[in-house]
Structures are given as C-alpha cells and as structure tokens.
Design an enzyme around this catalytic site. Structure first.
Site, PDB file in Angstrom:
ATOM      1  N   HIS A 123      82.482  35.075  20.959  1.00 23.01           N
ATOM      2  CA  HIS A 123      82.371  33.619  21.031  1.00 23.01           C
ATOM      3  C   HIS A 123      82.032  33.240  22.461  1.00 23.01           C
ATOM      4  O   HIS A 123      82.652  33.739  23.399  1.00 23.01           O
ATOM      5  CB  HIS A 123      83.666  32.944  20.586  1.00 23.01           C
ATOM      6  CG  HIS A 123      83.543  31.445  20.553  1.00 23.01           C
ATOM      7  ND1 HIS A 123      82.820  30.788  19.598  1.00 23.01           N
ATOM      8  CD2 HIS A 123      84.026  30.482  21.380  1.00 23.01           C
ATOM      9  CE1 HIS A 123      82.863  29.480  19.829  1.00 23.01           C
ATOM     10  NE2 HIS A 123      83.591  29.269  20.905  1.00 23.01           N
ATOM     11  N   GLY A 175      84.183  26.416  18.182  1.00 27.80           N
ATOM     12  CA  GLY A 175      83.121  25.835  17.353  1.00 27.80           C
ATOM     13  C   GLY A 175      81.764  25.822  18.019  1.00 27.80           C
ATOM     14  O   GLY A 175      81.455  26.685  18.839  1.00 27.80           O
ATOM     15  N   LEU A 212      88.472  29.824  11.926  1.00 30.84           N
ATOM     16  CA  LEU A 212      87.343  29.917  12.867  1.00 30.84           C
ATOM     17  C   LEU A 212      87.803  30.123  14.319  1.00 30.84           C
ATOM     18  O   LEU A 212      88.594  29.334  14.842  1.00 30.84           O
ATOM     19  CB  LEU A 212      86.494  28.630  12.783  1.00 30.84           C
ATOM     20  CG  LEU A 212      85.253  28.594  13.686  1.00 30.84           C
ATOM     21  CD1 LEU A 212      84.218  29.601  13.238  1.00 30.84           C
ATOM     22  CD2 LEU A 212      84.672  27.187  13.733  1.00 30.84           C
ATOM     23  N   ASP A 213      87.275  31.168  14.968  1.00 28.24           N
ATOM     24  CA  ASP A 213      87.517  31.439  16.392  1.00 28.24           C
ATOM     25  C   ASP A 213      88.998  31.559  16.729  1.00 28.24           C
ATOM     26  O   ASP A 213      89.411  31.292  17.868  1.00 28.24           O
ATOM     27  CB  ASP A 213      86.880  30.345  17.265  1.00 28.24           C
ATOM     28  CG  ASP A 213      85.368  30.286  17.103  1.00 28.24           C
ATOM     29  OD1 ASP A 213      84.783  31.331  16.769  1.00 28.24           O
ATOM     30  OD2 ASP A 213      84.782  29.218  17.313  1.00 28.24           O
ATOM     31  N   ALA A 214      89.801  31.953  15.753  1.00 29.24           N
ATOM     32  CA  ALA A 214      91.243  31.988  15.975  1.00 29.24           C
ATOM     33  C   ALA A 214      91.847  33.378  15.804  1.00 29.24           C
ATOM     34  O   ALA A 214      93.062  33.541  15.875  1.00 29.24           O
ATOM     35  CB  ALA A 214      91.935  31.004  15.030  1.00 29.24           C
TER      36      ALA A 214
END
Lengths: 287, 287, 287, 287
Positions: free
Chosen positions: D195, D204, D230-232
């Site tokens: 990311h 995001g 998401l992205d976690a």
C-alpha cells in the site's frame, strides 16, 4: 521490581549449550524472562544473554556464578559475567565545554529513565560547573598544563576519585582530551565515547569540518568503547542525518549536536541494561 | 511538454545578480518556471539554476547563450551552461557482472521515467548480455587482457563508440574497473559511479567486507562523479541502512544492493534534470 | 551580529516579483544575505523569504514595512510580515508531567542555541516546578477543576500572563490539555504542539498504544501549529524511528521520547528563525 | 545447499519449551543453524523459529512433523508449521498498469536472489504483458466488466489457475483491485500487498494525494498480508522518505515508487525465507 540475574556469556559454538543452560535455570526454579543468543558462524562463536527471576531460584545469589563456572566454564571454554538488576551501575561523566550531551544524560537520570547512579562529573574546564550544580552532582576540575608536567598527577587524582566513588563505567560526553592508557586498561570496554562523525570516516579532530570539506550528503555520530587506538574501539551505536550543499561547518555542528546526544544516550542505555557483549573489537547488542 | 531553457551558472557573489538575470528573462517575455540559487559564503560564490518557457521568449533559442555570454559572462566572471528540455541527454551504461543496478536503470528508462536515450551498454564481461537483450539495447563487450596489452585499443574502441553514439554522460552501474584518465578528461563531471560504501569510509575494494570487519552499525552507498582520484570525486547522493551484529558480509552485500540501485538512480535523475552544479569537488543539488 | 531585516511574504504568482523585490533592496543599499522562494503551481501562489543587512540600508527600519506595503502589497495582493533579528521572540512553554521535552528546550536555551527569551513556564500540575527552578524560570500552575467550573478564570489568568510577558509564541511541550479556542485565536500559527505519532495516523489519546495495537513497524512524532481542530493543524516537522514486534507499548513510549523532543525542538528552531510560512493549513519551511 | 528443516511455532508461554525443543533436535543429531524466539508478555505467548540441518538428523523428514505434533502440540497447546529449504515456494504476481514493483520482483528472481518459482503473472489489463514477455513468464489477463457481471467467472478462473500452478503465495504488485473474500480465505496470511502510504494513515484510494493535501513532511509505504478488511491486515514492513513543501502529488508518486518496490521486496524476501509469524493481526519478523 523483582530481583533478577542476567548472565552474559560467549564461548566456541557447540551443540546443546542453549538447551543445557536453559535447563539449568529451569530445573532450579528460575523463571526465564529474557533469552537472546547469537552465533557468529565465521568465528564459530556463541553469544548469549539470559535473564531470570531470582525469587524462586533455588541457588543463592552469591553462589550462582560459582555454580555456573564449575558446571560450564571450563567444559565450554566459556567467558561469562553475571549481573543483578538491584545492583545499580555507577557512572562517571567526563566533559569539556559543550553542554548538550551532559544535559541529555542528566535529564534522563533525573527523570528516572535509568537504573544508574551518577556520583561525579569530571572536567578539564570550569565551564559546565553550573550544569552540575543545577543537578546537585559534585563537579571536579583537573586541568593538564600545556607542558603536560602535571599529567601524571591529574590521572592519579582522577583514578583515585573513580575508585573512591566505586565507578563501574565512564561516559565521555564530548570530552575533548585523550584518555590515558592506564584508565583504558582499568575500564576495558567500560568507557563510552561519542565521536561526532560516522566512523570510520573522519577520525580525529574537527570531523564536521572534514565532512564539509569532502562534500558528504549525510553526517553521522558514533558511540563506541574506548580502546588504546583513537576512535577505533568497538562501535555501539551510530546514527545519521541528511545534509545538503546549503550546510556550513557551523550548521553541521548544530545538526550534529542532536545526533551526538541521542546516539550517546542510546549506548549508555544499552550498557546500563547489560545488553552489550564485546568480542574482537565488535559489539553484539541484544534487543 | 512546452519547450524550456535551463541555465546553470556560478560566479563570484555580487549584489544584483538575481535581480538582473530575472529581469533579463522577464523583460524578454520569458516565463520563469523555476529559480533556485545558493550562495557559498565561505568562498563568496553564487550558484543559480533558472528555467523558463521559450514559447513567448523573444530571443531565438540559438542566440540565447550568446546574449547571456555577451551581457553577463565577463562582467560577472560567470561560468554557465544552457540546456533545452527537448534535447534529451544520451547515456551510456557500463556494467560488469551484477545486474541489480542495470535492471533498475533500464526499468525506469522503459517505464518512461526519464527524458533520456540509452543507445548502448558496455561491459568487460558477457554476463549481462541477456539483460541488454531483454531491453533491446546494443551490448558491447571489450575485455582488457591480464597483461593489459590491449588496454589502449579497448579504450580507443570505447571512446569511438561513445563518440559515434553522441553520448553525453556515462553511468557506471557497478562497473568493476578503473576508468582511464582520458575518458575522465573527455567527460568531466559527466561520469556517474556508484560506490558501495558510505564514502569516504571504505574506499577501494570490498567495502562491505571492510564494514563488517570494522563492526559498523550502518552501511551506505554513494553516487559520485568520477575524477582522476579513486572514489574521491564530487558526491551526488548517499543513503544508508541500519545493520546489526547478526549481519554477515553476505547479508551486507544483499542489503547493500537495494541501497546501491536507489542511490545511483537518484543521481542519474538529478543529472538528467540538470539539477547538479559542481564546484571545488563538491556538488550543489537543486530541488 | 549585524542587524538584519527578514521579510516573509506570499501572493498570487506573477511575473517579475523576485526581480522587483531584489531590485528594491539592492537599489536601497541593502545587502541580501538570504533569498529563498517557492511557487505553488497548483494554487498559483508565490512565497518568499528574504533577509538583508540593515547597516547600509537607506530606508530607516521603522519605515521599511510602510514602504513595502505602499509599493507592493496592494499591487501584488501580497501578505507579508517583517522581522528584525535583534528583536527576540518571547516564548511561553506549557507542560504537564513529562520532563523530556522541557529539559531539551531549556538546555538549548541555556546553551544559547536560540535567539529567544523564555519568561515563563505554565502548567496544570506542580510536577515539573523543580525543572523550572533548576533554570530559574518562573513556573505558574493553574489547574482546571474536574467540573470545569473554573475553566474561564484559568484561561483568563493565562491570557493575562501571556499578555503581561509580551509572549509572541507558545510551545506545548507534552501539555496534555486542550488549548482554548480563544488562545488559538490570539496566537494563530503561533502555538507549536508536539504530537506523539506520525500524523495523521493515531490522532488523539494514547497514540503509542494505538500504534502497538495496529502492529506498525515504524513510529513517529509530529510538531504542528495548533488550530481549532485536534491534531489537524499545519505540520512543521516529522520524524520516525523503526520498531519491531519485540517492542511493548512501554518501549514505544521510551523510544518515542527521543523523537518527540528532537522534532519539537526542530520546529521551535525554524519558528524562531522565521523560516516558516503557513498557507491553506500547510507549512512552507525554508532552509 | 545442505537440506534443512525450519519449524515455526507459537503457543502459550511456559517454562522449559526452548530447552525441550532444542534438546529434541540435538538428541536426534540435528545441528541447529538458527534459533530465534520471542515472548509476548502481554498475551503470554511464545513464538519460535528454529532451523536445523537434516543430513545427520535421525528422524526421516516425512515423519518430523508427526513426531513434533505427537510430542509437543497438545502438551503445549502449540500451533506449528514445518518447511524444508529444498521445497521452493511458488509465487503468483498480480499487477495492473504500473511496472516498477513488477520489474523489481522479476529482476531479483532472474538474478537468483530468491529461492522461489514464479509460474504466472495475472492482471486485469494488457499493459504489462511486455514485461512478462521480457522475462518469459506466462501472463494472464482477466478483466471484470463494469457491471461486475463476470466477477464470479473471473475469480473462478483465477482460482483454478492458482490451483493448477500449485501457487503457495500471492504478491499484489500495485494490483489496483480488491481481492475476493474467497481468495483471501484460500490464502490466509499468504497474500502480500503493497500500500502506497504509511498505514494506518491514508487508507484507500490516492494516498499520495491525501498526503499532499494534509501537508505531511514524510511519506511511506507499507507491505502487509491481505485480510477481509481493506488495508488493515498484519503489517510486514514499512519505510519512509522525507518530502517537503516543494513536492507535488506527482513528485510524491515518483518518490513513492522507490519506496514501494523496496518495501514490497523486503516483505517477499521475509516470506520466502519463512521468517514471518502472524498472530492477532500482527507479524513477528525474525532476523
């Protein structure tokens, strides 16, 4: 704070050392709090730091080292040292004229960051007496004459003070003078210096001016144990900061100060926590 | 992409230079896109990079340098060079056996990151021909005999190729051979090398082994312009990565590779963008 | 130290501004010591910091701002501020219970690193009075009751003290309380806070615990100007340190302290040197 | 390369685990090459990675896991996995339109940096087929329709390919699409994403634009395992680079590319070396 013992050791690498030592501690009801080890494959050497709680440990604390030596030292050709967390190291600080490292050390000490005693500050100048006084720590000044005629007397006086105060390690907080060979011998790997360059670049005097002259894009600071050879002892910690063509020797000095104090204090922290092993002019630093 | 001119200059610092030059461009209907300047107080030198749009500029582009020279060069004792953004620099890459820097350069080139042409790759070994072929770039191999008997011929052949391909600058992407004095003279401050240490520490061969031997806690890489003296040219960019006692010479080599390619590519970027001025064996790097 | 004037300005970008302003200073016999400028292409804004020697400057210092305003402000739609290097900013420090940032600020002050006066330290706790006393700086304590019944009185008292001491900017050195809107309005972009995270990650309380919970591999600290919205003001400086799975929330707190004090002091340095411009909730930081 | 076995395990912390396991290996004539362990005091969990030579090991390799499970798994409530260094992981790469991460992965693969096989590259666009062809790796394109009408078919086709190619882990090299829940379930903690921000900041879309908008002074990149949110997922590696007010969203994208590829490749290296343990949405990364 529960009492703990910390064992630092190194020996030629052999099968079964970890297993044997952890079993020794576990069998004698010691609760292992910390174990870190490292094998230098090149030299075939094994290094370990192990810390355990003493509360339930069966062997009395004044016998532990004897037991370890009897059981393992000869068998494994091991060198080891044992520390107890409730016996605080005693640190002497040497300074000259610059206050930033001294303030940083004393602020941490005063805030209770370290399990350490600081019974004295030693200098070759009066300049920083006011800092020592702010923190209520005795400040001793001995200046060596230009002709070095009193060099021996000064070193004797310093050695006596260190002995009297039962100093266990020394921190040179930008002390701009060479430490005598006798003192280095008296405190092997127990004198921490901060050099204001990224060693081995820019050994010796005025490293920021050397760095500026060479046009480097990054400057550094290095904390290391003092040995007989200038700026060549085992490196404990280094850090760097980015600079540019806009920097002058003066701005390097200014930026470097922040590096120096942080890098020195990190080394002092590791030393106080007994997380440094030295071997062949290098350090093993445990987390 | 609108056409622009970029002027790089340096001269003794005097009142009114910026004012005069910006007025010159503005008065002639040039729109200034970029201005950065730097004064070296120690040496009393003034450095400037100024870029402006040519679309509305009154002076025709083939006359600009003449005008600047006539009006300012002698008066200010100025040295300057002028570039146009639509004339792409032509870059030759020299390699030996390691592919990481070469791949990094070619991947950027292929992705269109740089306004540059790469008409040839030159090597002393066949090893990386497959990389050149992957990217469809001619690959030339000239090996110097052990007895150096063909040294002159090789250098001549390389020089001819560079001339034929109108090469404007050279990138040594881990090229493990000394560049001839003639080539250095032909491309003054136009040959970029990557040295795999934090210069001036660990000059010369096997710097990672030297670093490991010394027990440093941080390693670095340095990109610099090549001069007659080994690893002593103007430094363009440096970066570092933290290591520990757990690292071996092999793991340093591995970690260093990432540093080398990034540090080299940053230098190449700055060179292509004409953002580097050199003076007294140092670089001024504009943003 | 020769007297100098420093002009900070921003305005919509137009042709000829630099040329005009440098000409204005040069024509009036001012020797420009420093010029840095920046154009925000996106917003079409021009920012400049220019410093020149006053010794030979023809316009008397109490008329300079008037001249600049008359000649340029309206014409260029310019906002500007003027400072003289011999008028020292006056800084108030707000603290709660942690000493590391306070010690770092006071050690620099005492060592003469900054051209600043520190006439008072304000706290909501008695804890750090001893530090203020070590440095002989008046220490004021006002605690807000749990029911906030005396909130207005406390804020009034603080505001009066700041006024009486002619405070020009405020440093929140780990002050664990929200600053009142009135104080923020009274010191727009003149209250510097240190937040112990890499903003905008981990806004609000206990950021080190949040960071540990999330399992990040790097932690940071952020100094910023205080605005009405919590931890959302213009960022001045950030820095980070690498951590690992071995870190606990407690060790993050410990490692973070070094970051916090350095990042805060860097911001204070830039503020004192008048090298910060703010625009649209961002900072332009000149070198 | 001698054959070795690597055991990764975690269990509630209890006395004697290390001692028992090292004894088990040593007693069965295994030469321990690597041991690293970590105790999470907060959760009371013990984590270990141990690697030993198989040449002289008494227990046959297809029985090792059975023995360990029988002897220790239930007794210590242990979860463990066993790997052999001569069974190479098989990696699939997912890409969209940007080539920098893909080139970096393939250059390392081609140079033999990793003990890994890469049997396929999967994309939702044709754009990077030329890169796959440069490296002779099959390139598969499946695009999901705007109305998502073929979403299920695409995911089925991808899943079949992964199965057919016996893929053991997936690398999302700037793949700009959400991975289906089924794929996440099929590869728990075996899908690595990069990311382009310092998570948890700027989750995001368009994180560089978010970073520029907020005015941060440092940007970062984060590699993590993909989870349903998401992205976690568990963070593997992060790194940062300093920026300034002079940067535009475009220059952030440019600077970020170097971060992204290095941070992603570091994570892939650790994964291939089986040096990552995941627990409670965090990673333990051994050296």
């Amino acid at each position: 704070m529960k009492p703990t013992a910390t064992l630092l050791l190194h020996c030629p690498d052999q099968k079964g050392i970890i297993s044997e030592l952890t079993k020794f501690i576990t069998d004698n009801q010691g609760n292992i709090l910390y174990l870190d080890q490292y094998v230098d494959k090149q030299d075939g050497m094994f290094f370990m730091r192990i810390e355990w709680e003493l509360t339930t440990f069966i062997i009395p604390r004044d016998k532990i080292l004897e037991y370890i030596k009897t059981l393992y030292t000869q068998r494994y050709n091991m060198e080891c040292s044992l520390y107890f967390n409730d016996i605080r190291p005693r640190m002497a600080i040497f300074v000259s004229k610059m206050s930033h490292c001294l303030y940083d050390l004393l602020a941490r000490y005063k805030a209770g960051e370290w399990e350490v005693d600081i019974p004295c500050i030693i200098s070759n100048h009066e300049d920083l007496r006011y800092v020592a006084e702010q923190f209520n720590i005795p400040y001793y000044v001995w200046s060596i004459n230009k002709d070095h005629s009193n060099k021996y007397e000064v070193e004797q006086a310093e050695a006596e003070l260190l002995k009297k105060e039962r100093i266990t390690f020394i921190v040179l907080a930008r002390y701009m003078q060479i430490i005598s060979d006798d003192m280095v011998k008296a405190y092997p790997n127990h004198i921490i210096n901060i050099h204001h360059s990224f060693l081995p670049a820019f050994i010796g005097a005025r490293p920021y001016h050397q760095a500026w002259e060479r046009g480097v894009k990054i400057i550094g600071a290095t904390s290391h144990y003092v040995t007989a050879e200038l700026d060549a002892g085992p490196i404990i910690e280094q850090d760097v900061v980015r600079i540019s063509h806009k920097d002058t020797p003066e701005s390097l000095v200014r930026k470097g100060r922040d590096l120096e104090k942080i890098v020195l204090s990190r080394a002092v922290t590791k030393h106080i926590e007994r997380k440094i092993l030295t071997y062949h002019n290098k350090t093993i630093i445990f987390n």
